[in-house]
Design a protein around this motif. Sequence first.
Motif, mmCIF file in Angstrom:
data_model
loop_
_atom_site.group_PDB
_atom_site.id
_atom_site.type_symbol
_atom_site.label_atom_id
_atom_site.label_comp_id
_atom_site.label_asym_id
_atom_site.label_seq_id
_atom_site.Cartn_x
_atom_site.Cartn_y
_atom_site.Cartn_z
ATOM 1 N N ARG A 85 2.840 -1.498 -13.791
ATOM 2 C CA ARG A 85 3.440 -0.220 -13.399
ATOM 3 C C ARG A 85 4.548 0.188 -14.364
ATOM 4 O O ARG A 85 4.664 1.367 -14.739
ATOM 5 C CB ARG A 85 4.002 -0.328 -11.984
ATOM 6 C CG ARG A 85 2.938 -0.556 -10.910
ATOM 7 C CD ARG A 85 3.561 -0.546 -9.520
ATOM 8 N NE ARG A 85 2.574 -0.736 -8.472
ATOM 9 C CZ ARG A 85 2.807 -0.598 -7.180
ATOM 10 N NH1 ARG A 85 4.054 -0.271 -6.782
ATOM 11 N NH2 ARG A 85 1.870 -0.783 -6.280
ATOM 12 N N LEU A 86 5.360 -0.768 -14.786
ATOM 13 C CA LEU A 86 6.434 -0.480 -15.735
ATOM 14 C C LEU A 86 5.863 -0.026 -17.078
ATOM 15 O O LEU A 86 6.340 0.949 -17.675
ATOM 16 C CB LEU A 86 7.303 -1.722 -15.932
ATOM 17 C CG LEU A 86 8.433 -1.589 -16.956
ATOM 18 C CD1 LEU A 86 9.414 -0.496 -16.525
ATOM 19 C CD2 LEU A 86 9.155 -2.928 -17.123
ATOM 20 N N ALA A 87 4.825 -0.712 -17.543
ATOM 21 C CA ALA A 87 4.190 -0.351 -18.816
ATOM 22 C C ALA A 87 3.588 1.051 -18.738
ATOM 23 O O ALA A 87 3.637 1.820 -19.717
ATOM 24 C CB ALA A 87 3.126 -1.373 -19.177
ATOM 25 N N TYR A 88 3.012 1.378 -17.578
ATOM 26 C CA TYR A 88 2.403 2.705 -17.374
ATOM 27 C C TYR A 88 3.426 3.809 -17.624
ATOM 28 O O TYR A 88 3.190 4.729 -18.401
ATOM 29 C CB TYR A 88 1.873 2.782 -15.944
ATOM 30 C CG TYR A 88 1.135 4.061 -15.609
ATOM 31 C CD1 TYR A 88 -0.243 4.124 -15.689
ATOM 32 C CD2 TYR A 88 1.825 5.211 -15.192
ATOM 33 C CE1 TYR A 88 -0.927 5.294 -15.370
ATOM 34 C CE2 TYR A 88 1.160 6.372 -14.873
ATOM 35 C CZ TYR A 88 -0.220 6.416 -14.962
ATOM 36 O OH TYR A 88 -0.883 7.568 -14.657
ATOM 37 N N TRP A 89 4.578 3.719 -16.977
ATOM 38 C CA TRP A 89 5.573 4.783 -17.099
ATOM 39 C C TRP A 89 6.333 4.722 -18.419
ATOM 40 O O TRP A 89 6.759 5.763 -18.934
ATOM 41 C CB TRP A 89 6.546 4.727 -15.928
ATOM 42 C CG TRP A 89 5.909 5.168 -14.649
ATOM 43 C CD1 TRP A 89 5.689 4.439 -13.528
ATOM 44 C CD2 TRP A 89 5.372 6.465 -14.381
ATOM 45 N NE1 TRP A 89 5.054 5.189 -12.576
ATOM 46 C CE2 TRP A 89 4.848 6.447 -13.066
ATOM 47 C CE3 TRP A 89 5.280 7.646 -15.117
ATOM 48 C CZ2 TRP A 89 4.240 7.559 -12.480
ATOM 49 C CZ3 TRP A 89 4.677 8.760 -14.530
ATOM 50 C CH2 TRP A 89 4.166 8.701 -13.228
ATOM 51 N N LEU A 90 6.503 3.544 -18.987
ATOM 52 C CA LEU A 90 7.178 3.442 -20.276
ATOM 53 C C LEU A 90 6.367 4.139 -21.361
ATOM 54 O O LEU A 90 6.920 4.903 -22.170
ATOM 55 C CB LEU A 90 7.386 1.959 -20.635
ATOM 56 C CG LEU A 90 8.070 1.695 -21.986
ATOM 57 C CD1 LEU A 90 9.467 2.325 -22.007
ATOM 58 C CD2 LEU A 90 8.147 0.189 -22.255
ATOM 59 N N ALA A 105 -4.105 5.943 -8.211
ATOM 60 C CA ALA A 105 -5.276 5.076 -8.317
ATOM 61 C C ALA A 105 -4.860 3.696 -8.807
ATOM 62 O O ALA A 105 -5.369 2.669 -8.342
ATOM 63 C CB ALA A 105 -6.303 5.690 -9.264
ATOM 64 N N VAL A 106 -3.912 3.670 -9.755
ATOM 65 C CA VAL A 106 -3.431 2.392 -10.285
ATOM 66 C C VAL A 106 -2.770 1.566 -9.186
ATOM 67 O O VAL A 106 -3.037 0.371 -9.033
ATOM 68 C CB VAL A 106 -2.451 2.621 -11.459
ATOM 69 C CG1 VAL A 106 -1.817 1.302 -11.898
ATOM 70 C CG2 VAL A 106 -3.169 3.277 -12.630
ATOM 71 N N THR A 107 -1.896 2.209 -8.392
ATOM 72 C CA THR A 107 -1.180 1.478 -7.335
ATOM 73 C C THR A 107 -2.116 1.044 -6.214
ATOM 74 O O THR A 107 -1.832 0.072 -5.509
ATOM 75 C CB THR A 107 -0.053 2.341 -6.751
ATOM 76 O OG1 THR A 107 -0.595 3.578 -6.267
ATOM 77 C CG2 THR A 107 0.997 2.633 -7.805
ATOM 78 N N THR A 108 -3.224 1.770 -6.036
ATOM 79 C CA THR A 108 -4.213 1.372 -5.032
ATOM 80 C C THR A 108 -4.935 0.093 -5.442
ATOM 81 O O THR A 108 -5.299 -0.730 -4.592
ATOM 82 C CB THR A 108 -5.243 2.498 -4.811
ATOM 83 O OG1 THR A 108 -4.570 3.675 -4.370
ATOM 84 C CG2 THR A 108 -6.285 2.102 -3.770
ATOM 85 N N LEU A 109 -5.089 -0.087 -6.766
ATOM 86 C CA LEU A 109 -5.882 -1.214 -7.266
ATOM 87 C C LEU A 109 -5.040 -2.420 -7.646
ATOM 88 O O LEU A 109 -5.571 -3.531 -7.751
ATOM 89 C CB LEU A 109 -6.714 -0.764 -8.472
ATOM 90 C CG LEU A 109 -7.750 0.329 -8.186
ATOM 91 C CD1 LEU A 109 -8.444 0.748 -9.470
ATOM 92 C CD2 LEU A 109 -8.772 -0.147 -7.164
ATOM 93 N N THR A 110 -3.742 -2.226 -7.900
ATOM 94 C CA THR A 110 -2.914 -3.362 -8.308
ATOM 95 C C THR A 110 -1.469 -3.190 -7.853
ATOM 96 O O THR A 110 -0.959 -2.060 -7.811
ATOM 97 C CB THR A 110 -2.944 -3.556 -9.837
ATOM 98 O OG1 THR A 110 -2.117 -4.681 -10.179
ATOM 99 C CG2 THR A 110 -2.437 -2.341 -10.569
ATOM 100 N N HIS A 132 0.853 -5.150 -9.436
ATOM 101 C CA HIS A 132 1.529 -5.844 -10.529
ATOM 102 C C HIS A 132 2.661 -4.958 -11.072
ATOM 103 O O HIS A 132 2.418 -3.881 -11.632
ATOM 104 C CB HIS A 132 0.530 -6.171 -11.628
ATOM 105 C CG HIS A 132 1.038 -7.177 -12.613
ATOM 106 N ND1 HIS A 132 2.026 -6.906 -13.525
ATOM 107 C CD2 HIS A 132 0.668 -8.480 -12.832
ATOM 108 C CE1 HIS A 132 2.264 -7.970 -14.270
ATOM 109 N NE2 HIS A 132 1.444 -8.936 -13.869
ATOM 110 N N SER A 133 3.889 -5.399 -10.933
ATOM 111 C CA SER A 133 5.043 -4.595 -11.342
ATOM 112 C C SER A 133 5.092 -4.375 -12.852
ATOM 113 O O SER A 133 5.546 -3.330 -13.318
ATOM 114 C CB SER A 133 6.336 -5.263 -10.874
ATOM 115 O OG SER A 133 6.452 -6.576 -11.419
ATOM 116 N N GLY A 134 4.636 -5.369 -13.611
ATOM 117 C CA GLY A 134 4.638 -5.236 -15.065
ATOM 118 C C GLY A 134 3.719 -4.132 -15.536
ATOM 119 O O GLY A 134 4.062 -3.361 -16.448
#
Length: 399
Positions: free
Chosen positions: A33-38, A22-27, A29-31
């Motif tokens: 995505r990195l914060a999500y997995w960190l 859902a996050v990748t569908t809406l944005t 922004h690489s930053g």
Amino acid sequence: MVRRLLLILLVFIIADIYFYQAVTTLTQHSGLRLAYWLLDSLLIAGMVSIVFLRRAGQNTQRWIAGLMSLMLVIFIPKLVATPVLIAEDIVRIFEGFPPRSVYVSEAAVVIALAVFLIIVFGLTRGRHFYKVRKETLYFADLPESFDGFTITQISDIHSGSFSDVKGVQKGIDLVNAQNSDLLLFTGDLVNNLATEMDPWIPGFTTLKAPYGKYSVLGNHDYGDYIRWETRAAKDANLHRLKEVHDEIGFKLLLNESVTITKQGNSIALVGVENWGKGGFHKYGDLKTATENVPDNAFKILMSHDPSHWDEVTIDHHQHVHLTLAGHTHGMQFGIDLFGFKWSPIKYVYKQWAGLYEQDGKYLYVNRGFGYHGLKGRVGMWPEITVLTLKRGESKDAVQ
């Protein structure tokens, strides 16, 4: 414990993967995505570390409590939103896997945000979001003078977790506002140490009830969950805790009974020490506690752990009309709305919150006044119970 942790991790990873879509569908922004997995990686590392934290001290307990709060804030919103994305995938299978819908992803994020806000409320304000729960119980053999007699029950104070003076006083004032005839406390005054009660003694001393205040011990009151330098130190802690009960005006019942008299009639109030199934100590002795109680007496039992009701009280040779327990806290997390209640604790305890009945014998499990472990309450709000005893035929069975 390792199996449970692995199962939690598996569910967490599945929900994480779905919500990330859902996050990748809406944005893009690489930053973000990195914060999500960190953040997720740090949380998973913390969950794994719990396995190695055995027989913890105070600092370790704080670490675990903080981690539990973080898990709720990050994990539960994603888990609740995941079914929306799974449902979309089922539809996509029959449509030849078209791109994800932006609207469905937005709906999942909105649901997750709503759950996130509820959890934040529970972790900040929920710990003192007291609820008064009232029940009227009917007994054919209730002594006439006790028709309409009221009992306020509180349980699981866990004073070692308190930090908000005004919040605790709010609960104390609400207990007194019920103006009940009898006040009963069903155990766990502290987390571990008798000294945890020292700042709160003046406040709890103000609790009032015309027919007295009585209490029993809970599993945390014995000091079994921390290391002691000597056995004597542990014994001294328990001795001091018993003194604290007296200082705040509660008569502590240790496998014994007292008689409550009103206008020539009487009922027996029985209190046992903690008795729990599984790995909990079995200090309670119902046989000893009732040895001076007539068989035909109307009996109210205080027993901290509700498993005692199923395992011992139901089959006791004397009829125990009403048992009051606590212990479970409703796990301090769940859904409790419009007569529907659910919490993960239901898979551990058969009776875990509210009123139960079997063979004309009642059990009430209080959800707890305080909190422990998780520094708040989400859905399972702190409880003040008011029970009214009435003469008459028992109503329909309660499950």
